[in-house]
Structures are given as C-alpha cells and as structure tokens.
Write a protein that holds these residues in place. Sequence first.
Motif, short mmCIF file in Angstrom:
data_model
loop_
_atom_site.label_atom_id
_atom_site.label_comp_id
_atom_site.label_asym_id
_atom_site.label_seq_id
_atom_site.Cartn_x
_atom_site.Cartn_y
_atom_site.Cartn_z
N LEU A 109 33.22 25.37 68.71
CA LEU A 109 34.08 26.75 68.12
C LEU A 109 34.40 25.62 66.86
CD1 LEU A 109 36.54 27.37 71.00
CD2 LEU A 109 34.55 29.02 69.79
N CYS A 110 34.50 26.76 65.70
CA CYS A 110 35.38 25.89 64.19
C CYS A 110 36.35 25.13 64.44
CB CYS A 110 34.72 26.23 62.78
SG CYS A 110 35.86 26.09 61.73
N ALA A 111 36.98 26.24 65.30
CA ALA A 111 38.78 25.99 65.52
C ALA A 111 39.21 26.35 66.84
CB ALA A 111 39.82 26.43 64.87
N TYR A 138 42.24 19.78 64.64
CA TYR A 138 43.42 19.39 63.86
C TYR A 138 42.02 19.84 62.58
CZ TYR A 138 44.63 16.05 66.76
OH TYR A 138 45.27 15.55 68.71
N LYS A 139 43.00 20.86 61.44
CA LYS A 139 41.69 22.04 60.91
C LYS A 139 42.89 21.37 59.31
CE LYS A 139 38.74 23.85 61.58
NZ LYS A 139 37.18 23.03 61.90
N PRO A 140 42.08 20.51 58.45
CA PRO A 140 42.27 20.70 57.22
C PRO A 140 41.82 22.10 55.91
CG PRO A 140 40.08 19.44 57.62
CD PRO A 140 40.69 20.59 58.83
N SER A 290 26.24 25.89 59.03
CA SER A 290 27.62 26.97 58.99
C SER A 290 27.78 26.52 57.90
CB SER A 290 28.02 26.45 60.71
OG SER A 290 27.65 26.40 61.20
N HIS A 291 28.90 26.02 57.91
CA HIS A 291 29.31 24.77 56.00
C HIS A 291 28.77 25.12 55.26
CE1 HIS A 291 32.44 24.26 59.37
NE2 HIS A 291 33.55 24.44 58.51
N SER A 292 28.11 25.45 55.44
CA SER A 292 26.17 25.01 54.07
C SER A 292 26.13 26.52 53.72
CB SER A 292 25.53 24.35 54.52
OG SER A 292 25.24 23.32 54.89
N LEU A 333 40.23 31.81 64.68
CA LEU A 333 41.64 31.88 63.71
C LEU A 333 41.12 31.00 61.94
CD1 LEU A 333 44.28 30.85 66.18
CD2 LEU A 333 43.74 33.46 64.68
N VAL A 334 39.23 30.71 62.54
CA VAL A 334 38.77 29.84 60.78
C VAL A 334 37.67 30.46 60.83
CG1 VAL A 334 38.55 27.63 59.69
CG2 VAL A 334 40.43 27.76 61.87
N ASP A 335 37.02 30.29 60.01
CA ASP A 335 35.54 30.91 60.08
C ASP A 335 34.71 31.87 60.72
OD1 ASP A 335 35.62 28.74 57.24
OD2 ASP A 335 35.10 27.15 58.47
N GLY A 336 34.82 32.79 60.17
CA GLY A 336 35.03 34.36 61.94
C GLY A 336 33.29 34.04 60.54
N PRO A 337 33.49 34.57 60.36
CA PRO A 337 32.38 35.31 58.97
C PRO A 337 30.81 34.38 59.20
CG PRO A 337 34.15 35.30 57.77
CD PRO A 337 34.84 34.38 58.93
N GLN A 338 31.42 32.82 59.77
CA GLN A 338 30.22 32.05 59.28
C GLN A 338 29.99 31.63 60.82
OE1 GLN A 338 31.06 29.17 57.16
NE2 GLN A 338 32.44 27.77 58.50
N ALA A 339 30.00 32.50 61.37
CA ALA A 339 30.20 32.28 63.24
C ALA A 339 29.15 32.79 63.40
CB ALA A 339 30.82 32.03 64.11
MN MN Z 1 34.90 25.39 59.58
#
Ligand code: MN
Length: 369
Positions: A109-111, A138-140, A290-292, A333-339
């Motif tokens: 999970l991203c978050a 801990y998400k920035p 994923s983040h790329s 809650l965070v970054d769903g579109p890339q999961a």
């Molecule tokens: Mn993320």
Amino acid sequence: MILILHTDTDTQGDNYRQLLEHLSHLPNIKARLHQEVGTLQTLTEIYLIGDTAILSVADMQALPCVDRVVRISQEYRILGRHTDDRRPTAFEYNGVRFGQDTLNVFAGLCAVDNPEHVEIMLRALRDNGQVCTRMGAYKPRTNPYSFQGHGKTCLPYVFELAGKYGIRVIAMEVTHESHVEEICAALEQTGQPTGVMLQIGTRNTQNFELLKSVGRQKQFPVLLKRGFGITLEESLNAAEYLASEGNSRVVFGLRGMKTNMGDPHRNFVDFAHVPVIKRLTRMPVCIDPSHSVGTRDRAPDGLLDVFHVTAQGIIAGANMVLVDFHPAPAKALVDGPQALLLSELAPFLEDVRIAHSAYEQRCARCAAT
Ligand code: MN
Ligand code: PEP
C-alpha cells in the motif's frame, strides 16, 4: 584512503592501539572509525581524511591490523566503488539479502488506510511467496489538507499482521527522526514480528538533518529515493550522508524525475541510470515504477506502462522494486490511480521473473565473450 582491517580485529587490543597511535602522528590527517556489524563477522574500516596523497599504500598495508588499503580517488567515500575495491555490495537484514546481485519485490500500500486492506494485501503477498512489502504510515503531501497518513497509531496492527503473514521487511517512509523512535517503540511493543527498511522520500533527499539522524541509527537499513529535481551526483551524495554517519546499509531508489518532458507519465522515468549507479557505487538499486508512471495506462500490446517500465529497470539489473498495489484502488486515500489490483499481483510477479531471467541471460552472454 580506507584501511580495511582484518575481520574481527580486537579494537581493545594492543595492535589496534599501536595502529591508532601511528595514525595520530600523521600530519594533517584525521582517522575516522567505521564498523559494519554482520551476522558472522564485523568489518572494521578506518577512513583517513586529509593529505593522504603523500601516504604510500605499501606503508599503510604494513601497519598492524591492516588487511587491505583502498586509495579513494573519487567521491562517495564509503558507498562508492573505488580502484581495487573489494568491499561488499550486499548486506543482510532480518533474513533477507539486499545486494547488487539480488532482486526483491516490495509490493504494497502507498498509504495504510485500515486494518482490513492491510490484511488483504499481506495475505495476497504471502500467497504469492513474498516476504517484503511497502506500507506508508507517514505521508509527505503536497497539499496540507490532504490525508497525512495514520502515523504511529497504525504501526501496531501493521507490524502484527506482517508477522502473521511472514513478512520480514516493510519499506516505510519517515519524514522526521521522531518517526524512527515511534517505529522502534511499536516493534518492541508487538514483539519484533517483522523488520523495517526506513524510506527517505524524494522530497527529503536533501533534508540533511534527517539524513544525519537516520544515518546515526544502525538498527534499520535505509531506502533513499533520488531527489526528483536534483542531479544524480547530488542524490548520491545524500546517500553518502547516511553512510558517513555510520549506516552504510543503504539502497538507492529511482522514482522518476519531475519534468514535463516525461509527460504523459507522472515523472520522467530514469531507470536508464540503474547500471550507472551500480558502476559508481556499491548500493543495491531500487526502482519505483508506480511513482514514475503514476497511471494505469495500458499500451496497445496489453501491458500496463507500470509493467513495461518495471521490466525495463529489471532487464538493466535493478535489485529492488517498490510498487503500489491496493485491494480497492477507488477507496485508496493516496495514489489510488496508480495502484495495481490484487488480481494483477501474480501476473506482475511473473513479468518480473521473465525480465530478471532475460537480465541473467544477458549477463551470461556477456561473461562468455
Ligand atoms: Mn505514493
Ligand atoms: C512513496 O514511495 O510513497 C513516495 C511518496 O515516494 P516518493 O518519495 O518517491 O514520491
């Protein structure tokens, strides 16, 4: 210059005292001790900083306790590769080996959002033979009003569930040194059911005080993400900060660069630097597709772009893959579109295996010629 001492040199013994005494008389040179404690042996190194050009390798090699001498001609003193450098390119943590010759997948999970999603994710990983994961507590966030992560409140259930499903290492971002203490406390409280690789995110690559404090602790290895808007050299120096403070169990992570030149991907994919980092340093190299990429876009051949860039990194020798999955991406809650979906976990791992086998065949072909 680095003096590599004989394994298990007694740092209380007479020979070691004599060595330090000799070094203390060298003009304009400071000696700094660096120890890597492994499961079987302790590697003790002494870094000589200052006017080392006048020292002869042969003279230094003849000193008590000294096994080998490495003259450092370039940057990245501890983590770099130097002439005649046979220092290790791997380390072990909680039963998992991380090296320039291994490959570990950290899907997760991203978050962290809730215990149900964590458990579904970890069960799927266990069922697919995985022992590592990613879990963001801990998400920035760019926007101060966005979800900031559950922080320490989620750690006990994340660690307990990881233990339940045989997960040995969780990559978890920290943005402040107090987070390391919270992670330590939660691991203690839950009976050390798993291990953590501290992640320093791209927004903190040059947060030097964070690097120093995370470098001072030796309990956890560190995944340092490349800064998304700085040079590779600057990011490698950031990794060296960790090592210079004492922690050289560092994995270097590529996650794409912030420039619209990479559109329509979220970031410009920089995995061509995998072999470059392996040439310049002794660090295992992680890729974060994923983040790329940042989307679930699919090429006409049927493969998601995330699958394509993962394969591109692995066929070039990447050693770790950090990748976002979610049991219900629409609810993430965070970054769903890339999961990626859990139904894509087995195909993803199979794709990783194919790319890794191609990399091994390429290395074998090269070695045979
Ligand atoms: Mn993320
Ligand atoms: C992450 O891995 O969750 C993350 C925030 O990555 P990055 O620091 O590369 O943006």
